[in-house]
Scaffold this motif. Structure first.
Motif, mmCIF file in Angstrom:
data_model
loop_
_atom_site.group_PDB
_atom_site.id
_atom_site.type_symbol
_atom_site.label_atom_id
_atom_site.label_comp_id
_atom_site.label_asym_id
_atom_site.label_seq_id
_atom_site.Cartn_x
_atom_site.Cartn_y
_atom_site.Cartn_z
ATOM 1 N N TRP A 1 -22.744 6.975 -11.132
ATOM 2 C CA TRP A 1 -23.468 8.111 -10.085
ATOM 3 C C TRP A 1 -23.552 7.353 -8.557
ATOM 4 O O TRP A 1 -22.756 7.788 -7.427
ATOM 5 N N ARG A 2 -23.742 5.609 -8.825
ATOM 6 C CA ARG A 2 -23.516 4.283 -8.030
ATOM 7 C C ARG A 2 -22.108 4.769 -7.186
ATOM 8 O O ARG A 2 -21.732 4.384 -5.929
ATOM 9 N N SER A 3 -20.881 4.863 -8.058
ATOM 10 C CA SER A 3 -19.671 4.864 -7.497
ATOM 11 C C SER A 3 -19.175 6.306 -6.695
ATOM 12 O O SER A 3 -18.564 6.462 -5.880
ATOM 13 N N ILE A 4 -20.361 7.187 -7.176
ATOM 14 C CA ILE A 4 -20.030 9.062 -5.886
ATOM 15 C C ILE A 4 -20.406 8.783 -4.406
ATOM 16 O O ILE A 4 -19.804 9.215 -4.283
ATOM 17 N N GLY A 5 -21.001 7.540 -4.821
ATOM 18 C CA GLY A 5 -21.674 7.341 -3.489
ATOM 19 C C GLY A 5 -22.975 7.255 -3.010
ATOM 20 O O GLY A 5 -24.126 7.327 -3.773
ATOM 21 N N PRO A 6 -23.899 6.407 -1.726
ATOM 22 C CA PRO A 6 -25.140 6.083 -1.531
ATOM 23 C C PRO A 6 -26.279 7.110 -2.035
ATOM 24 O O PRO A 6 -27.277 7.142 -2.355
ATOM 25 N N ILE B 1 -46.563 22.258 -15.503
ATOM 26 C CA ILE B 1 -45.784 23.359 -14.710
ATOM 27 C C ILE B 1 -45.394 22.184 -13.816
ATOM 28 O O ILE B 1 -43.758 22.356 -13.526
ATOM 29 N N ALA B 2 -46.020 21.054 -12.760
ATOM 30 C CA ALA B 2 -45.389 20.579 -12.094
ATOM 31 C C ALA B 2 -44.175 19.880 -12.656
ATOM 32 O O ALA B 2 -43.178 19.523 -11.971
ATOM 33 N N TYR B 3 -44.351 19.330 -14.278
ATOM 34 C CA TYR B 3 -43.109 18.137 -14.283
ATOM 35 C C TYR B 3 -42.343 19.222 -15.179
ATOM 36 O O TYR B 3 -40.666 18.961 -14.199
ATOM 37 N N GLY B 4 -42.314 20.688 -15.266
ATOM 38 C CA GLY B 4 -40.905 21.270 -15.768
ATOM 39 C C GLY B 4 -40.442 21.601 -13.844
ATOM 40 O O GLY B 4 -39.104 21.838 -14.006
ATOM 41 N N VAL B 5 -41.358 22.121 -12.901
ATOM 42 C CA VAL B 5 -40.667 22.198 -11.580
ATOM 43 C C VAL B 5 -39.491 20.757 -11.585
ATOM 44 O O VAL B 5 -38.263 20.630 -10.770
ATOM 45 N N LEU B 6 -39.883 19.175 -11.427
ATOM 46 C CA LEU B 6 -39.469 18.414 -11.199
ATOM 47 C C LEU B 6 -38.376 17.837 -12.187
ATOM 48 O O LEU B 6 -36.998 18.229 -11.659
ATOM 49 N N GLY B 7 -38.258 18.217 -13.698
ATOM 50 C CA GLY B 7 -37.451 18.308 -14.625
ATOM 51 C C GLY B 7 -36.325 18.647 -14.081
ATOM 52 O O GLY B 7 -35.085 18.706 -13.861
ATOM 53 N N ALA B 8 -36.215 20.574 -13.700
ATOM 54 C CA ALA B 8 -35.813 21.396 -13.398
ATOM 55 C C ALA B 8 -34.413 20.853 -12.236
ATOM 56 O O ALA B 8 -33.439 21.627 -11.834
ATOM 57 N N PHE B 9 -34.922 19.688 -10.840
ATOM 58 C CA PHE B 9 -34.215 19.973 -10.602
ATOM 59 C C PHE B 9 -33.538 18.424 -10.705
ATOM 60 O O PHE B 9 -32.130 18.325 -10.058
ATOM 61 N N PHE B 10 -33.362 17.673 -11.422
ATOM 62 C CA PHE B 10 -32.752 16.800 -11.860
ATOM 63 C C PHE B 10 -30.865 16.643 -13.004
ATOM 64 O O PHE B 10 -30.726 16.586 -12.356
ATOM 65 N N MET B 11 -31.949 17.940 -13.668
ATOM 66 C CA MET B 11 -30.620 18.667 -14.808
ATOM 67 C C MET B 11 -29.195 19.698 -13.733
ATOM 68 O O MET B 11 -28.454 18.804 -14.172
ATOM 69 N N PRO B 12 -29.491 19.883 -12.675
ATOM 70 C CA PRO B 12 -27.624 20.480 -12.536
ATOM 71 C C PRO B 12 -27.622 18.844 -11.678
ATOM 72 O O PRO B 12 -26.466 18.877 -11.108
ATOM 73 N N PHE B 13 -28.556 18.366 -11.275
ATOM 74 C CA PHE B 13 -27.849 16.528 -11.101
ATOM 75 C C PHE B 13 -26.593 15.760 -11.896
ATOM 76 O O PHE B 13 -25.408 16.102 -11.766
ATOM 77 N N LEU B 14 -27.420 16.344 -13.394
ATOM 78 C CA LEU B 14 -27.081 15.397 -14.192
ATOM 79 C C LEU B 14 -25.342 16.095 -13.949
ATOM 80 O O LEU B 14 -24.277 15.789 -15.055
ATOM 81 N N ALA B 15 -25.916 17.356 -14.846
ATOM 82 C CA ALA B 15 -24.378 17.978 -15.038
ATOM 83 C C ALA B 15 -23.363 18.207 -13.841
ATOM 84 O O ALA B 15 -22.233 18.237 -14.577
ATOM 85 N N LEU B 16 -23.958 18.107 -12.909
ATOM 86 C CA LEU B 16 -23.143 18.386 -11.667
ATOM 87 C C LEU B 16 -21.954 16.916 -11.502
ATOM 88 O O LEU B 16 -21.229 16.872 -10.956
ATOM 89 N N THR B 17 -23.269 15.945 -11.400
ATOM 90 C CA THR B 17 -22.240 14.725 -11.885
ATOM 91 C C THR B 17 -21.422 14.032 -12.498
ATOM 92 O O THR B 17 -20.172 13.123 -12.023
ATOM 93 N N LEU B 18 -21.759 14.405 -13.769
ATOM 94 C CA LEU B 18 -21.065 14.382 -14.997
ATOM 95 C C LEU B 18 -19.371 15.183 -15.042
ATOM 96 O O LEU B 18 -18.309 14.274 -14.815
#
Length: 436
Positions: free
Chosen positions: A88-93, A376-393
């Motif tokens: 991830w760090r190699s992609i950019g700051p 519910i709040a945890y689910g929303v925050l988790g939703a932000f991470f999964m697109p990040f993971l899939a697209l950076t991979l």
């Protein structure tokens, strides 16, 4: 290609190609047990109670998506000898800024969610004992002590026991309700009933899909798998784990369809829905089945708690190590993949600091008297991470950062792109549903 000098449990050099074997399975079981929490089981139950067997096909697709995503994370670690955060760090700051904010905020909310979820079945099992806040604090402190004083090998064994309990209980309950075989097979045909779109997306993307999927590569390294010679083993491990997850989802859909759909019984949203189900099971099958179900409920919740306490703390320790000495991290690619580095990180100050962050500050949220809303709040925050993971991979595994032999093919690209799109839609929808 990165190599390490690590050896296997039998003393063989890690550079030799490994034949896939059941005896090696472990990290996948850990990530599956961590990713499937009580909130996921409730969401699946509700989908079954509303639409019967109709969305069975979505559960199968979801299993395939998770296999693809976890395989990509494990393949990055093994093919490059670098950790995921290093990639991830190699992609950019911007990735460092994003992860730093996310892991702090997410950890604060998840800590309270996990402790509340683990305490609920204990309160139901011992209604005359202490209340929810007491048991939530006890489970949090127990998880802290367990991860603090144990290394990966013990952690994996305990997680395997917990997922074994989950598996036996969920499948047992599904068998007790007598599934309709014909309707089950009919549910494998892609159909979208009116009002089912969000439930379908949730089944495909929600169950077992959390930040802990990114921790899979770290657990692979902790197991001693340090380079591409372990690729076949990792892929078998990953498939077994998410096929097991798929069986969980199908079993909970069956319970929802047979026990709740026909009777038009509605569950409370969030983890409390499993308490409702326990009462339904007691009325239908007796107190022994209800008690067994609550034990399985606890296994699902507590395995998620200690899985995050270990896996995300490990990711945070790696994040701090890379942030403090980026040039050293670039120069030590061979060291990254080995269990010795993971063991060092498990004893590091950042690892233990994040363990404390997950445990003590979130206890203040327990006094809101609305712990189920935190799911519910945890689910929303988790939703932000999964697109990040899939697209950076997708980015990393199509670039020169990955040896050509192990870059994505068409199938991997298609599955990661599908996962990224799916998680973006889920993220947007969950944010829209917030009580602004």
């Amino acid at each position: 290609m990165a190599e390490t000098s690590a050896t296997t449990e039998t003393g063989e050099p890690a550079s030799r190609p490994r034949e896939s074997s059941w005896k090696y399975i472990g990290p996948g079981i850990v990530v599956a047990a961590t990713g499937v929490g009580a909130g996921d089981l409730v969401a699946t139950l509700i989908a079954g109670s509303k639409f019967g067997y109709t969305l069975m096909w979505a559960a199968v697709i979801g299993c395939v998506v998770k296999i693809s995503l976890a395989e990509a994370a494990g393949r990055w670690h093994l093919a490059t000898g670098r950790t995921l955060f290093d990639g991830w760090r190699s992609i950019g700051p911007w990735t460092t800024v994003y992860f730093a904010i996310y892991v702090v905020v997410w950890g604060f909310i998840y800590g309270a969610t996990a402790m509340s979820s683990s305490a609920l079945p204990i309160v139901a099992l011992f209604p005359d004992g202490p209340g929810l806040k007491f048991w939530a604090i006890v489970t949090g402190l127990t998880g802290l002590a367990f991860v603090w004083f144990n290394r990966y090998a013990v952690f994996e064994k305990v997680m395997t026991v917990l997922i074994g309990i989950m598996f036996v209980v969920v499948v047992y309950v599904a068998v007790r309700v007598v599934p309709d075989a014909g309707a089950s097979f009919a549910g494998l045909l892609p159909v979208l009933p009116d009002g089912s779109l969000l439930y379908t997306l949730g089944l495909i993307g929600g169950v077992g899909g959390t930040i802990t999927m990114a921790a899979y590569g770290y657990w692979v390294n902790a197991k001693g798998w340090g380079n591409s010679s372990w690729m076949k083993v990792m892929r078998l491990d990953n498939r077994v784990a998410y096929i097991t997850t798929g069986i969980f989802v199908v079993a909970m859909l069956i319970v929802g369809a047979e026990l709740l759909h026909a009777s038009q019984i509605a569950l409370t949203s969030g983890d409390r829905g499993l308490i409702d189900l326990g009462k339904v099971l007691e009325d239908r099958f007796g107190s022994a089945t209800a008690t067994l179900f609550l034990v399985g409920f606890f296994a699902a919740s507590f395995s998620s708690l200690i899985g995050v306490w270990h896996g995300v703390s490990l990711m945070f320790a790696d994040f701090v190590e890379r942030f403090r000495a980026p040039s050293a991290a670039d120069a030590s690619g061979k060291e990254h993949a080995g269990p010795a580095v993971v063991d060092r990180q498990q004893r590091s100050l950042p690892f233990r600091a994040y363990l404390l962050w997950l445990t003590f500050p979130p206890m203040t949220l327990l006094w809101l008297d609305e712990p189920f809303g935190l799911v519910i709040a945890y689910g929303v925050l988790g939703a932000f991470f999964m697109p990040f993971l899939a697209l950076t991979l997708l980015w990393l595994l199509n670039s020169s950062r990955t040896p050509r032999e192990w870059r994505n093919g068409r199938l991997s690209n298609g599955m990661l792109a599908l996962a990224g799109l799916l998680f973006i839609v889920l993220c947007v929808q969950q944010v829209r549903e917030l009580p602004w």
